[in-house]
Write a protein that holds these residues in place. Sequence first.
Motif, PDB file in Angstrom:
ATOM      1  N   ILE A   1      -6.828  -0.199   5.878  1.00  0.00           N
ATOM      2  CA  ILE A   1      -7.204  -0.623   7.229  1.00  0.00           C
ATOM      3  C   ILE A   1      -8.336  -1.644   7.155  1.00  0.00           C
ATOM      4  CG2 ILE A   1      -8.198   0.164   9.419  1.00  0.00           C
ATOM      5  CD1 ILE A   1      -6.616   2.826   8.916  1.00  0.00           C
ATOM      6  N   TYR A   2      -9.333  -1.384   6.319  1.00  0.00           N
ATOM      7  CA  TYR A   2     -10.453  -2.308   6.134  1.00  0.00           C
ATOM      8  C   TYR A   2      -9.943  -3.670   5.639  1.00  0.00           C
ATOM      9  CZ  TYR A   2     -14.858  -4.182   4.328  1.00  0.00           C
ATOM     10  OH  TYR A   2     -15.946  -4.988   4.060  1.00  0.00           O
ATOM     11  N   ALA A   3      -9.027  -3.651   4.668  1.00  0.00           N
ATOM     12  CA  ALA A   3      -8.476  -4.898   4.122  1.00  0.00           C
ATOM     13  C   ALA A   3      -7.720  -5.679   5.193  1.00  0.00           C
ATOM     14  CB  ALA A   3      -7.563  -4.597   2.945  1.00  0.00           C
ATOM     15  N   ALA A   4      -6.964  -4.986   6.015  1.00  0.00           N
ATOM     16  CA  ALA A   4      -6.222  -5.667   7.073  1.00  0.00           C
ATOM     17  C   ALA A   4      -7.174  -6.249   8.114  1.00  0.00           C
ATOM     18  CB  ALA A   4      -5.248  -4.697   7.733  1.00  0.00           C
TER      19      ALA A   4
ATOM     20  N   ASN B   1      -6.660 -10.346   0.876  1.00  0.00           N
ATOM     21  CA  ASN B   1      -5.435 -10.406   0.091  1.00  0.00           C
ATOM     22  C   ASN B   1      -5.719  -9.720  -1.236  1.00  0.00           C
ATOM     23  OD1 ASN B   1      -3.326 -11.149  -1.616  1.00  0.00           O
ATOM     24  ND2 ASN B   1      -3.048 -13.124  -0.624  1.00  0.00           N
ATOM     25  N   TYR B   2      -5.091  -8.578  -1.489  1.00  0.00           N
ATOM     26  CA  TYR B   2      -5.427  -7.807  -2.685  1.00  0.00           C
ATOM     27  C   TYR B   2      -4.973  -8.469  -3.978  1.00  0.00           C
ATOM     28  CZ  TYR B   2      -0.682  -6.006  -3.255  1.00  0.00           C
ATOM     29  OH  TYR B   2       0.660  -5.907  -3.463  1.00  0.00           O
TER      30      TYR B   2
ATOM     31  N   PRO C   1      -2.680 -10.754   5.337  1.00  0.00           N
ATOM     32  CA  PRO C   1      -1.888 -10.825   6.568  1.00  0.00           C
ATOM     33  C   PRO C   1      -2.618 -10.360   7.824  1.00  0.00           C
ATOM     34  CG  PRO C   1      -1.163  -9.007   5.197  1.00  0.00           C
ATOM     35  CD  PRO C   1      -2.189  -9.758   4.407  1.00  0.00           C
ATOM     36  N   GLY C   2      -3.752  -9.717   7.686  1.00  0.00           N
ATOM     37  CA  GLY C   2      -4.509  -9.287   8.860  1.00  0.00           C
ATOM     38  C   GLY C   2      -3.967  -8.010   9.467  1.00  0.00           C
TER      39      GLY C   2
ATOM     40  N   VAL D   1       0.609   1.395   7.662  1.00  0.00           N
ATOM     41  CA  VAL D   1       0.314   2.757   8.119  1.00  0.00           C
ATOM     42  C   VAL D   1       1.581   3.620   8.120  1.00  0.00           C
ATOM     43  CG1 VAL D   1      -0.539   4.156  10.042  1.00  0.00           C
ATOM     44  CG2 VAL D   1      -1.796   2.097   9.347  1.00  0.00           C
ATOM     45  N   PRO D   2       2.702   3.151   8.696  1.00  0.00           N
ATOM     46  CA  PRO D   2       3.918   3.967   8.593  1.00  0.00           C
ATOM     47  C   PRO D   2       4.362   4.182   7.140  1.00  0.00           C
ATOM     48  CG  PRO D   2       4.180   2.313  10.295  1.00  0.00           C
ATOM     49  CD  PRO D   2       2.903   2.003   9.576  1.00  0.00           C
TER      50      PRO D   2
END
Length: 151
Positions: free
Chosen positions: A107-110, A115-116, A124-125, A133-134
Amino acid sequence: MKPLYVLLISFILLVAFNKYTEADKDHLFAGNISMSIMLLFTAMGHFKFKTSMAAMIPLFIPKKVEVVIFTGILEIFFAIGLGIENTRYYTGICLIIFLIAILPANIYAAKHQINYEDLHKPGPGLKYLWCRVPFQFFLITWVWYFSVRLY
């Protein structure tokens, strides 16, 4: 969503192979081994992209690269544990806890468009969360179904 493809393709191949052996009618072996294959695949990313993945960890957590390497090693241990029938249940429980624990990093990365794979490119945000999440809950359900629920 490369890990999803690795998980599903390896599962389909193992189920197809088991049709000829009839050794795994309930597909428990296929489900656990395909999860192990996916975990080994994602663990490789923890070593290959450790600096970029460290950026996914919230600022208040110290030693980010070490955390990434440690979680990669954990994923390898989870992969091994799922392949051993005597350790499968406890490995499954620990893996579910792990999957819940790493969700905030995703979630933090989004939220911060990280970009990992490449820190120099934006991630991608928040739209990434619509699939991530799903997917995380799918993985938790998978582990529960194939590793935990029968014990």
